[in-house]
Motif scaffolding. Structure first.
Motif, short mmCIF file in Angstrom:
data_model
loop_
_atom_site.label_atom_id
_atom_site.label_comp_id
_atom_site.label_asym_id
_atom_site.label_seq_id
_atom_site.Cartn_x
_atom_site.Cartn_y
_atom_site.Cartn_z
N HIS A 124 -23.79 104.85 33.89
CA HIS A 124 -22.63 103.99 34.16
C HIS A 124 -22.92 102.99 35.28
O HIS A 124 -22.32 101.91 35.31
N PHE A 125 -23.85 103.31 36.16
CA PHE A 125 -24.28 102.32 37.16
C PHE A 125 -24.99 101.16 36.46
O PHE A 125 -24.75 99.99 36.77
N ALA A 147 -19.14 103.10 38.62
CA ALA A 147 -19.99 104.11 37.98
C ALA A 147 -19.39 105.50 38.13
O ALA A 147 -19.36 106.29 37.18
#
Length: 273
Positions: A124-125, A147
């Motif tokens: 998600h980052f 994230a």
């Protein structure tokens, strides 16, 4: 790593290695050799060394107390812009520079969930690199906050306790809602009268989601110093309620540890509204 290969959390890892340790190993390798991936400190300014700075050295500079917010934002805007070119090396480099923050977020998630928290936070980052608003201050904080939020939602949906699937690992079962979520610990604190709903939002956003106090003050139109005083008093009441057992919950220690260790954008002197 082949610069032409798209970077994902699974592509970065190797069998038998924890993901974040493996990323750190590869990140150090990127800083070796005659032509390491680097940025031009001369063009970035803000007191950075006026020369090429390898990303491995850059990550150390950004962690030093003497590095100011303006310098961090300038660096992270550049890293995000480079990552958005699609070059996998810059994706990997951005993840490497963000490792201290990613480790802390993974630590918090591991307190809550039994899934692969490291893969979730890294994945998600990487996605946040393409969506974060570079016009907003606190670029890396915004990246990590996005994230963490997305990874938390994904991991919560995958939890056996919430899906109904059996889990026989001792101590691994996460209680179903309303347990197992730090925001709901804050909600119970509100119900118990330990803090107000406004204080719960302030604590949740600035401690658990890594939004700076300055950014929150700008968002809500309130003086930062007033918010700082309110948060300090509310955190003291919240921690007292947790430690006394009044808010017993198997995940209350996440909130307790976060408010004890993560202080963002604390004003050093009183400022006029």
């Amino acid at each position: 790593m082949d610069r032409r290969t798209p970077v994902t959390a699974s592509a970065i890892s190797r069998p038998g290695e924890t993901l974040l340790n493996d990323i750190e190993y590869r990140f150090r390798l990127m800083g070796q050799g005659p032509s390491p991936l680097s940025v031009d400190g001369r063009s970035l300014g803000h007191g950075l060394p006026r020369r090429a700075i390898a990303l491995s050295e850059l990550s150390v500079i950004l962690m030093h107390p003497s590095c100011g917010y303006a310098a961090r934002d300038a660096v992270w805007r550049l890293l995000v812009q480079r990552a958005r070119t699609g070059d996998p090396a810059w994706h990997a480099g951005a993840v490497g520079v963000a490792l201290p923050g990613l480790r802390f977020k993974a630590y918090l998630l591991a307190k809550l969930f039994t899934g692969d928290v490291q893969a979730a936070i890294v994945e998600h980052f990487l996605r946040a690199l393409s969506t974060v608003d570079l016009a907003r201050p606190g670029v890396v904080g915004n990246l990590l906050s996005a994230a963490f939020s997305k990874a938390r939602t994904e991991l919560r949906d995958l939890e056996p306790a919430s899906s109904g699937a059996p889990n026989h690992v001792p101590g691994a079962v996460v209680p179903p809602a309303p347990y197992g979520h730090p925001d709901l610990v804050l909600a119970r604190a509100v119900n118990a009268g330990a803090i107000t709903a406004q204080e719960a939002e302030l604590i949740g956003v600035t401690y658990l989601e890594e939004v700076s106090l300055t950014a929150y003050a700008e968002r809500t139109g309130q003086p930062r110093w007033n918010l700082y005083k309110r948060r300090t008093a509310a955190v003291a009441r919240l921690r007292a309620a947790i430690e006394s057992g009044e808010l017993f919950d198997p995940y209350a220690d996440v909130v307790n540890e976060a408010t004890a260790t993560l202080v963002l954008d604390t004003p050093t002197s009183r400022k006029r509204p």
